[in-house]
Write a protein that holds these residues in place. Structure first.
Motif, PDB file in Angstrom:
ATOM      1  N   TYR A 153      49.224  30.780  53.581  1.00  0.00           N
ATOM      2  CA  TYR A 153      48.195  30.433  52.590  1.00  0.00           C
ATOM      3  C   TYR A 153      48.207  31.408  51.424  1.00  0.00           C
ATOM      4  N   PHE A 154      47.781  30.910  50.276  1.00  0.00           N
ATOM      5  CA  PHE A 154      47.509  31.777  49.131  1.00  0.00           C
ATOM      6  C   PHE A 154      46.043  32.166  49.205  1.00  0.00           C
ATOM      7  N   SER A 155      45.779  33.455  49.063  1.00  0.00           N
ATOM      8  CA  SER A 155      44.398  33.927  49.132  1.00  0.00           C
ATOM      9  C   SER A 155      43.823  34.005  47.725  1.00  0.00           C
ATOM     10  N   ILE A 156      42.874  33.144  47.425  1.00  0.00           N
ATOM     11  CA  ILE A 156      42.349  33.131  46.040  1.00  0.00           C
ATOM     12  C   ILE A 156      41.517  34.384  45.746  1.00  0.00           C
ATOM     13  N   ASP A 157      41.035  35.047  46.809  1.00  0.00           N
ATOM     14  CA  ASP A 157      40.254  36.267  46.589  1.00  0.00           C
ATOM     15  C   ASP A 157      41.136  37.463  46.256  1.00  0.00           C
ATOM     16  N   SER A 158      42.481  37.238  46.292  1.00  0.00           N
ATOM     17  CA  SER A 158      43.375  38.350  45.961  1.00  0.00           C
ATOM     18  C   SER A 158      43.613  38.445  44.456  1.00  0.00           C
ATOM     19  N   ILE A 159      43.040  37.520  43.686  1.00  0.00           N
ATOM     20  CA  ILE A 159      43.188  37.582  42.217  1.00  0.00           C
ATOM     21  C   ILE A 159      41.798  37.531  41.572  1.00  0.00           C
ATOM     22  N   PRO A 160      41.679  38.090  40.359  1.00  0.00           N
ATOM     23  CA  PRO A 160      40.338  38.183  39.776  1.00  0.00           C
ATOM     24  C   PRO A 160      39.863  36.905  39.080  1.00  0.00           C
ATOM     25  N   ALA A 166      39.870  25.409  35.102  1.00  0.00           N
ATOM     26  CA  ALA A 166      38.834  24.399  35.355  1.00  0.00           C
ATOM     27  C   ALA A 166      37.435  24.978  35.148  1.00  0.00           C
ATOM     28  N   ARG A 167      37.364  26.302  34.933  1.00  0.00           N
ATOM     29  CA  ARG A 167      36.077  27.002  34.842  1.00  0.00           C
ATOM     30  C   ARG A 167      35.232  26.702  36.078  1.00  0.00           C
ATOM     31  N   LEU A 168      35.861  26.893  37.219  1.00  0.00           N
ATOM     32  CA  LEU A 168      35.192  26.577  38.476  1.00  0.00           C
ATOM     33  C   LEU A 168      34.068  27.576  38.735  1.00  0.00           C
ATOM     34  N   ASP A 169      32.970  27.038  39.256  1.00  0.00           N
ATOM     35  CA  ASP A 169      31.873  27.909  39.678  1.00  0.00           C
ATOM     36  C   ASP A 169      32.100  28.161  41.165  1.00  0.00           C
ATOM     37  N   LEU A 170      32.819  29.232  41.457  1.00  0.00           N
ATOM     38  CA  LEU A 170      33.247  29.456  42.839  1.00  0.00           C
ATOM     39  C   LEU A 170      32.066  29.735  43.768  1.00  0.00           C
ATOM     40  N   ASP A 171      31.060  30.472  43.273  1.00  0.00           N
ATOM     41  CA  ASP A 171      29.936  30.782  44.158  1.00  0.00           C
ATOM     42  C   ASP A 171      29.206  29.498  44.530  1.00  0.00           C
ATOM     43  N   GLY A 172      28.990  28.648  43.500  1.00  0.00           N
ATOM     44  CA  GLY A 172      28.303  27.377  43.751  1.00  0.00           C
ATOM     45  C   GLY A 172      29.091  26.520  44.726  1.00  0.00           C
ATOM     46  N   MET A 173      30.385  26.565  44.587  1.00  0.00           N
ATOM     47  CA  MET A 173      31.223  25.687  45.400  1.00  0.00           C
ATOM     48  C   MET A 173      31.305  26.124  46.857  1.00  0.00           C
ATOM     49  N   GLN A 174      31.314  27.419  47.064  1.00  0.00           N
ATOM     50  CA  GLN A 174      31.414  27.930  48.436  1.00  0.00           C
ATOM     51  C   GLN A 174      30.303  27.332  49.289  1.00  0.00           C
ATOM     52  N   ASN A 175      29.110  27.195  48.631  1.00  0.00           N
ATOM     53  CA  ASN A 175      27.964  26.744  49.412  1.00  0.00           C
ATOM     54  C   ASN A 175      27.819  25.225  49.429  1.00  0.00           C
ATOM     55  N   ALA A 176      28.520  24.576  48.509  1.00  0.00           N
ATOM     56  CA  ALA A 176      28.368  23.117  48.409  1.00  0.00           C
ATOM     57  C   ALA A 176      28.967  22.451  49.642  1.00  0.00           C
ATOM     58  N   HIS A 250      46.732  22.186  38.988  1.00  0.00           N
ATOM     59  CA  HIS A 250      47.066  23.151  37.938  1.00  0.00           C
ATOM     60  C   HIS A 250      46.369  24.500  38.164  1.00  0.00           C
ATOM     61  N   THR A 251      45.181  24.451  38.710  1.00  0.00           N
ATOM     62  CA  THR A 251      44.467  25.691  39.038  1.00  0.00           C
ATOM     63  C   THR A 251      45.297  26.513  40.023  1.00  0.00           C
ATOM     64  N   ASN A 252      45.826  25.848  41.025  1.00  0.00           N
ATOM     65  CA  ASN A 252      46.612  26.569  42.031  1.00  0.00           C
ATOM     66  C   ASN A 252      47.972  26.996  41.484  1.00  0.00           C
ATOM     67  N   GLU A 253      48.555  26.151  40.627  1.00  0.00           N
ATOM     68  CA  GLU A 253      49.827  26.547  39.993  1.00  0.00           C
ATOM     69  C   GLU A 253      49.643  27.857  39.214  1.00  0.00           C
ATOM     70  N   ILE A 254      48.548  27.946  38.443  1.00  0.00           N
ATOM     71  CA  ILE A 254      48.303  29.154  37.631  1.00  0.00           C
ATOM     72  C   ILE A 254      48.108  30.358  38.540  1.00  0.00           C
ATOM     73  N   ALA A 255      47.283  30.180  39.576  1.00  0.00           N
ATOM     74  CA  ALA A 255      46.963  31.299  40.469  1.00  0.00           C
ATOM     75  C   ALA A 255      48.245  31.908  41.033  1.00  0.00           C
ATOM     76  N   GLN A 256      49.103  31.068  41.591  1.00  0.00           N
ATOM     77  CA  GLN A 256      50.286  31.622  42.273  1.00  0.00           C
ATOM     78  C   GLN A 256      51.325  32.120  41.261  1.00  0.00           C
ATOM     79  N   SER A 257      51.459  31.456  40.108  1.00  0.00           N
ATOM     80  CA  SER A 257      52.467  31.886  39.135  1.00  0.00           C
ATOM     81  C   SER A 257      52.095  33.241  38.543  1.00  0.00           C
ATOM     82  N   GLU A 258      50.834  33.376  38.135  1.00  0.00           N
ATOM     83  CA  GLU A 258      50.428  34.620  37.484  1.00  0.00           C
ATOM     84  C   GLU A 258      50.312  35.756  38.500  1.00  0.00           C
ATOM     85  N   ALA A 259      49.966  35.431  39.749  1.00  0.00           N
ATOM     86  CA  ALA A 259      49.922  36.464  40.790  1.00  0.00           C
ATOM     87  C   ALA A 259      51.331  36.995  41.049  1.00  0.00           C
ATOM     88  N   ALA A 260      52.320  36.117  40.956  1.00  0.00           N
ATOM     89  CA  ALA A 260      53.696  36.546  41.241  1.00  0.00           C
ATOM     90  C   ALA A 260      54.275  37.399  40.120  1.00  0.00           C
TER      91      ALA A 260
END
Ligand code: AMP
Ligand code: ZN
Length: 469
Positions: A153-160, A166-176, A250-260
């Motif tokens: 898995y890719f850990s999304i908490d490993s990047i800032p 998408a301007r995701l509201d991650l806190d809101g989503m965790q609880n949704a 695309h959100t996940n593509e960006i996360a993994q590309s820029e993390a790498a």
């Protein structure tokens, strides 16, 4: 005026400045080849083709890379479900490779008929497993992955900045509540995503490869990062897709590309809006969907659909109806007739000289360069066609110039040819059958003429025949 494009990342229209001076690196997410493309998918590819053409008209060379997804795209966006190709292969009792091959060919048949320019590089996911494994290893070395229950898995908490596109509201989503997605208990964060599967719902599937994490297959998102960077470099200019790709793919593509790489990956993100049917977004999961083949069975040509799509801005939703397609068809016929009249009259391509012609050309260019304003570009085409004050040669030259962006094959319109004697004989026989009200025979003769490449048109003034365009 430079090209101006709406960048989903900044949510603003920005002047387009490529990384290299005159060559543009463009990556467009290609089809998942488990079924025919529906006309909604084709709308997205048409917008991307228009973008490419406008960049070329603006003097850029476009290095266009498109992938073919033939593995790893699951039926659910949250890494749940089965591989789409494997599921279709099981249903059709064929191999996954046969399914991929068949639907890739079907896709490019549509692509060519719609007069889209083929990508510079076309890359299949299954041919780039090595590049994907390399990228996952890089992410592993940098501490962005974890293995759980056999999957990597890719850990999304490993990047800032996960979710910045998408301007995701991650806190809101965790609880949704996440009723729509089966929760994978192996994920540390529900938004983490799979880079490599060794566990699949299907059990053993046909497409599997050895890897440092065990025999398995890649997640869907990693292919676009691996192949785009392989062919276009670690940072490139434009990445496109439909708007449904923004929140996950695309959100996940960006996360993994820029993390790498630790670098900005893509400068401009462009997304096409949906084609809607009566029930909302056109999609394959609804069962029945409209294909280009179906439009053709109903008597339309592929370019009628292209014309219809050009009539709406790519960032606006477009509701499909056969009435609007009919209007597009008749508009296109009138354009073709006007261009044929110019050709019949001996018009030629010339150097544009009059101030009037030059101002039409500049206006057209500024409209398409203004975030691909194709509705306005079609209005420009009509204005030129109707402008009796312009010399015929200049009118014809402008039409051909506009068609480099519109791609309605106006450059292929040739002067009327004399209709061959055997075709004329059949046509006259058909007229006699019609006059005698022998409808079955008259229809059969009209169909025979159609297979020979001629269209019979009936009107109150009588019947006429012309070569199909
Ligand atoms: P797929 O083959 O399912 O991966 O989809 C191919 C492309 O079509 C993707 O870029 C999608 O975002 C896009 N797409 C899917 N549905 C629609 C729709 N109804 N209208 C426009 N584009 C769509
Ligand atoms: Zn992609």
């Amino acid at each position: 005026m430079p090209v101006q494009l709406y960048n989903t990342m900044s949510r603003t229209i920005e002047p387009f400045v490529p990384i290299k001076e005159s060559e543009v690196g463009l990556y467009t997410c290609g089809p998942t080849v488990y079924n025919y493309a529906h006309i909604g998918n084709l709308r997205t590819y048409l917008f991307e083709d228009t973008l490419k053409r406008v960049l070329m008209l603006s003097g850029f060379t476009v290095n266009h890379v498109m992938n073919i997804t033939d593995v790893g795209h699951l039926t659910g966006d949250g890494d749940d479900g089965e591989d789409k190709l494997q599921r279709m292969a099981d249903a059709k009792k064929q191999s996954v490779w046969q399914i991929a091959d068949y639907y890739t060919k079907a896709f490019f048949a549509d692509f060519d008929e719609l007069n889209m320019i083929r990508p510079t590089t076309l890359c299949k996911a299954t041919d780039h497993i090595e590049q994907m494994i390399d990228l996952i290893s890089r992410l592993e070395e940098r501490g962005h992955t974890y293995t759980s229950g056999g999957n990597v898995y890719f850990s999304i908490d490993s990047i800032p900045d996960y979710g910045k596109l998408a301007r995701l509201d991650l806190d809101g989503m965790q609880n949704a509540s996440r009723e729509d997605v089966e929760v994978d208990d192996h994920k540390k964060n529900p938004k983490d995503f799979v880079l490599w599967f060794t566990r699949s719902k299907h059990g053993e599937q046909e497409m599997m490869w050895p890897s440092p994490w065990g025999r398995g297959f890649p997640g869907w998102h990693i292919e676009c990062s691996a192949m785009s960077m392989y062919y276009l470099g670690e940072s490139f200019d434009i990445h496109c897709g439909g708007i449904d790709a923004i929140p996950v793919h695309h959100t996940n593509e960006i996360a993994q590309s820029e993390a790498a790489t630790g670098k900005e990956w893509v400068k401009y993100w462009l997304h096409g809006e949906f084609l809607l049917d009566d029930t909302g977004k056109m999609s394959k999961s609804k069962g029945e969907f409209l294909t280009l083949a179906l439009l053709k069975q109903k008597g339309f040509e592929a370019l009628d659909y292209r014309y219809l799509v050009l009539g709406a801005h790519y960032r606006s939703q477009l509701r499909f109806s056969f009435e609007s397609l009919k209007m597009a068809q008749s508009a296109r016929r009138r354009i073709n007739e006007a261009v044929r009249a110019l050709v019949n009259g001996g018009s030629k391509r010339v150097e544009l000289a009059s101030a009037r012609a030059l101002s039409y050309r500049d206006a057209f260019l500024s409209h398409v360069q203004n975030d691909l304003n194709t509705p306005q570009a079609l209005a420009d085409l009509w204005a030129v066609i109707k402008d009796g004050e312009l010399a015929a040669d200049e009118r014809y030259t402008l039409v051909l110039y506009f068609d480099q962006a519109l791609a309605l094959r106006l450059d292929e319109i040739s002067a009327d040819e004399a209709i061959p004697a055997d075709v004329m004989a059949l046509f006259e026989e058909r007229n006699r059958a019609k006059a005698a009200k022998e409808w079955g025979r008259s229809d059969a003769l009209r169909d025979e003429l159609a297979t020979m490449g001629y269209v019979v048109k009936d009107s109150s003034a009588g019947s006429s025949i012309e070569k199909k365009m």
